[in-house]
Write a protein that holds these residues in place. Structure first.
Motif, PDB file in Angstrom:
ATOM      1  N   PRO A   1       0.835  -1.103   0.108  1.00  0.00           N
ATOM      2  CA  PRO A   1      -0.039   0.190   0.040  1.00  0.00           C
ATOM      3  C   PRO A   1       0.761   1.319   0.086  1.00  0.00           C
ATOM      4  CG  PRO A   1      -0.009  -1.065   2.041  1.00  0.00           C
ATOM      5  CD  PRO A   1       0.715  -1.982   1.246  1.00  0.00           C
ATOM      6  N   HIS A   2       0.459   2.226  -0.741  1.00  0.00           N
ATOM      7  CA  HIS A   2       1.198   3.420  -0.640  1.00  0.00           C
ATOM      8  C   HIS A   2       0.058   4.791  -0.567  1.00  0.00           C
ATOM      9  CE1 HIS A   2       3.789   1.287  -3.385  1.00  0.00           C
ATOM     10  NE2 HIS A   2       4.927   2.255  -3.146  1.00  0.00           N
ATOM     11  N   THR A   3       0.765   5.593   0.375  1.00  0.00           N
ATOM     12  CA  THR A   3      -0.094   6.688   0.714  1.00  0.00           C
ATOM     13  C   THR A   3       0.721   7.888   0.203  1.00  0.00           C
ATOM     14  OG1 THR A   3      -1.018   5.851   2.594  1.00  0.00           O
ATOM     15  CG2 THR A   3      -0.899   8.184   2.311  1.00  0.00           C
ATOM     16  N   LEU A   4       0.114   8.901  -0.693  1.00  0.00           N
ATOM     17  CA  LEU A   4       0.931   9.967  -1.249  1.00  0.00           C
ATOM     18  C   LEU A   4       0.120  11.392  -0.490  1.00  0.00           C
ATOM     19  CD1 LEU A   4       0.534   9.055  -4.987  1.00  0.00           C
ATOM     20  CD2 LEU A   4       2.386   8.722  -3.478  1.00  0.00           C
ATOM     21  N   VAL A   5       0.675  12.239  -0.453  1.00  0.00           N
ATOM     22  CA  VAL A   5       0.507  13.623   0.115  1.00  0.00           C
ATOM     23  C   VAL A   5       0.735  14.354  -1.389  1.00  0.00           C
ATOM     24  CG1 VAL A   5       0.717  15.424   1.530  1.00  0.00           C
ATOM     25  CG2 VAL A   5       0.696  13.195   2.368  1.00  0.00           C
ATOM     26  N   LEU A   6      -0.194  15.087  -1.539  1.00  0.00           N
ATOM     27  CA  LEU A   6      -0.026  15.902  -2.818  1.00  0.00           C
ATOM     28  C   LEU A   6      -0.179  17.374  -2.691  1.00  0.00           C
ATOM     29  CD1 LEU A   6      -2.166  13.749  -5.214  1.00  0.00           C
ATOM     30  CD2 LEU A   6       0.356  13.671  -4.948  1.00  0.00           C
ATOM     31  N   LYS A   7       0.519  18.113  -3.442  1.00  0.00           N
ATOM     32  CA  LYS A   7       0.350  19.732  -3.735  1.00  0.00           C
ATOM     33  C   LYS A   7      -0.451  20.001  -4.748  1.00  0.00           C
ATOM     34  CE  LYS A   7       4.761  20.555  -3.083  1.00  0.00           C
ATOM     35  NZ  LYS A   7       6.135  21.146  -3.264  1.00  0.00           N
ATOM     36  N   PRO A   8      -0.878  21.244  -4.839  1.00  0.00           N
ATOM     37  CA  PRO A   8      -1.529  21.642  -6.308  1.00  0.00           C
ATOM     38  C   PRO A   8      -0.881  21.142  -7.314  1.00  0.00           C
ATOM     39  CG  PRO A   8      -1.927  23.169  -4.723  1.00  0.00           C
ATOM     40  CD  PRO A   8      -0.752  22.397  -4.073  1.00  0.00           C
TER      41      PRO A   8
ATOM     42  N   VAL B   1       1.518  17.562  -7.558  1.00  0.00           N
ATOM     43  CA  VAL B   1       3.034  17.482  -7.319  1.00  0.00           C
ATOM     44  C   VAL B   1       3.205  16.564  -6.151  1.00  0.00           C
ATOM     45  CG1 VAL B   1       4.878  18.943  -6.589  1.00  0.00           C
ATOM     46  CG2 VAL B   1       3.484  19.551  -8.384  1.00  0.00           C
ATOM     47  N   VAL B   2       4.031  15.444  -6.009  1.00  0.00           N
ATOM     48  CA  VAL B   2       4.179  14.587  -4.644  1.00  0.00           C
ATOM     49  C   VAL B   2       4.843  15.536  -3.778  1.00  0.00           C
ATOM     50  CG1 VAL B   2       5.003  12.351  -4.107  1.00  0.00           C
ATOM     51  CG2 VAL B   2       3.594  12.608  -6.397  1.00  0.00           C
ATOM     52  N   HIS B   3       4.302  15.426  -2.861  1.00  0.00           N
ATOM     53  CA  HIS B   3       4.923  16.042  -1.451  1.00  0.00           C
ATOM     54  C   HIS B   3       5.682  15.181  -0.759  1.00  0.00           C
ATOM     55  CE1 HIS B   3       5.870  18.856   1.758  1.00  0.00           C
ATOM     56  NE2 HIS B   3       5.451  18.006   2.643  1.00  0.00           N
ATOM     57  N   SER B   4       4.981  14.108  -0.391  1.00  0.00           N
ATOM     58  CA  SER B   4       5.580  12.919   0.304  1.00  0.00           C
ATOM     59  C   SER B   4       4.855  11.500  -0.108  1.00  0.00           C
ATOM     60  CB  SER B   4       5.528  13.194   1.889  1.00  0.00           C
ATOM     61  OG  SER B   4       4.352  13.353   2.250  1.00  0.00           O
ATOM     62  N   VAL B   5       5.569  10.280   0.250  1.00  0.00           N
ATOM     63  CA  VAL B   5       5.004   9.063  -0.040  1.00  0.00           C
ATOM     64  C   VAL B   5       5.345   8.329   0.952  1.00  0.00           C
ATOM     65  CG1 VAL B   5       5.582   7.195  -1.695  1.00  0.00           C
ATOM     66  CG2 VAL B   5       5.789   9.486  -2.552  1.00  0.00           C
TER      67      VAL B   5
ATOM     68  N   GLY C   1       4.109   1.108   8.550  1.00  0.00           N
ATOM     69  CA  GLY C   1       4.512   1.695   7.363  1.00  0.00           C
ATOM     70  C   GLY C   1       3.578   2.634   6.985  1.00  0.00           C
ATOM     71  N   ARG C   2       2.369   2.659   7.550  1.00  0.00           N
ATOM     72  CA  ARG C   2       1.497   3.581   7.223  1.00  0.00           C
ATOM     73  C   ARG C   2       1.547   5.037   7.952  1.00  0.00           C
ATOM     74  NH1 ARG C   2      -3.464  -0.679   7.272  1.00  0.00           N
ATOM     75  NH2 ARG C   2      -2.625  -1.989   5.529  1.00  0.00           N
ATOM     76  N   PRO C   3       0.965   6.013   7.396  1.00  0.00           N
ATOM     77  CA  PRO C   3       1.255   7.485   8.169  1.00  0.00           C
ATOM     78  C   PRO C   3       0.190   7.488   9.006  1.00  0.00           C
ATOM     79  CG  PRO C   3       0.075   7.715   6.005  1.00  0.00           C
ATOM     80  CD  PRO C   3       0.524   6.432   5.963  1.00  0.00           C
ATOM     81  N   SER C   4       0.686   8.164  10.174  1.00  0.00           N
ATOM     82  CA  SER C   4      -0.222   8.357  11.283  1.00  0.00           C
ATOM     83  C   SER C   4      -1.112   9.597  11.030  1.00  0.00           C
ATOM     84  CB  SER C   4       0.257   8.512  12.512  1.00  0.00           C
ATOM     85  OG  SER C   4       0.976   9.626  12.605  1.00  0.00           O
ATOM     86  N   VAL C   5      -2.209   9.870  11.783  1.00  0.00           N
ATOM     87  CA  VAL C   5      -2.719  11.276  11.352  1.00  0.00           C
ATOM     88  C   VAL C   5      -1.933  12.499  11.712  1.00  0.00           C
ATOM     89  CG1 VAL C   5      -4.766  12.837  12.669  1.00  0.00           C
ATOM     90  CG2 VAL C   5      -5.240  10.255  12.112  1.00  0.00           C
ATOM     91  N   ASP C   6      -0.994  12.450  12.747  1.00  0.00           N
ATOM     92  CA  ASP C   6      -0.092  13.327  13.040  1.00  0.00           C
ATOM     93  C   ASP C   6       0.987  13.496  11.880  1.00  0.00           C
ATOM     94  OD1 ASP C   6       1.134  15.097  14.816  1.00  0.00           O
ATOM     95  OD2 ASP C   6       2.755  13.944  14.784  1.00  0.00           O
ATOM     96  N   ASP C   7       1.431  12.438  11.235  1.00  0.00           N
ATOM     97  CA  ASP C   7       2.173  12.600  10.283  1.00  0.00           C
ATOM     98  C   ASP C   7       1.517  13.359   8.981  1.00  0.00           C
ATOM     99  OD1 ASP C   7       4.276  10.989  11.313  1.00  0.00           O
ATOM    100  OD2 ASP C   7       3.543   9.215  10.484  1.00  0.00           O
TER     101      ASP C   7
END
Length: 79
Positions: free
Chosen positions: A3-10, A13-17, A25-31
């Motif tokens: 599984p992958h989680t991406l945080v995207l900007k407008p 654009v990938v900000h973090s993966v 391996g999964r992001p927490s709500v805080d992350d």
């Protein structure tokens, strides 16, 4: 499958993966909160209100640098 989680900007654009499996391996709500805060800081010129010129622009009535203020209603009833 990993599984992958991406945080995207407008502009998508990938900000973090995050690419991990199970809990560690999964992001927490805080992350996610921290990543979205950092991404927003990069794209919003009014993020830091102590930036030079922002207070002067606001006081002079130039609200173009402040998100959403250029689209607010000027009618007295707020409609």
């Amino acid at each position: 499958m990993i599984p992958h989680t991406l945080v995207l900007k407008p502009g998508l654009v990938v900000h973090s993966v995050y690419n991990g499996y199970w809990f560690w391996g999964r992001p927490s709500v805080d992350d996610l909160w921290r990543d979205l805060r950092d991404a927003t800081r990069e794209i919003r010129p009014d993020w830091d209100l102590s930036s030079p010129g922002l207070r002067e622009a606001w006081e002079s009535g130039d609200h173009a640098s402040f998100h959403g203020w250029d689209r607010r209603s000027t009618r007295p009833d707020g409609a």
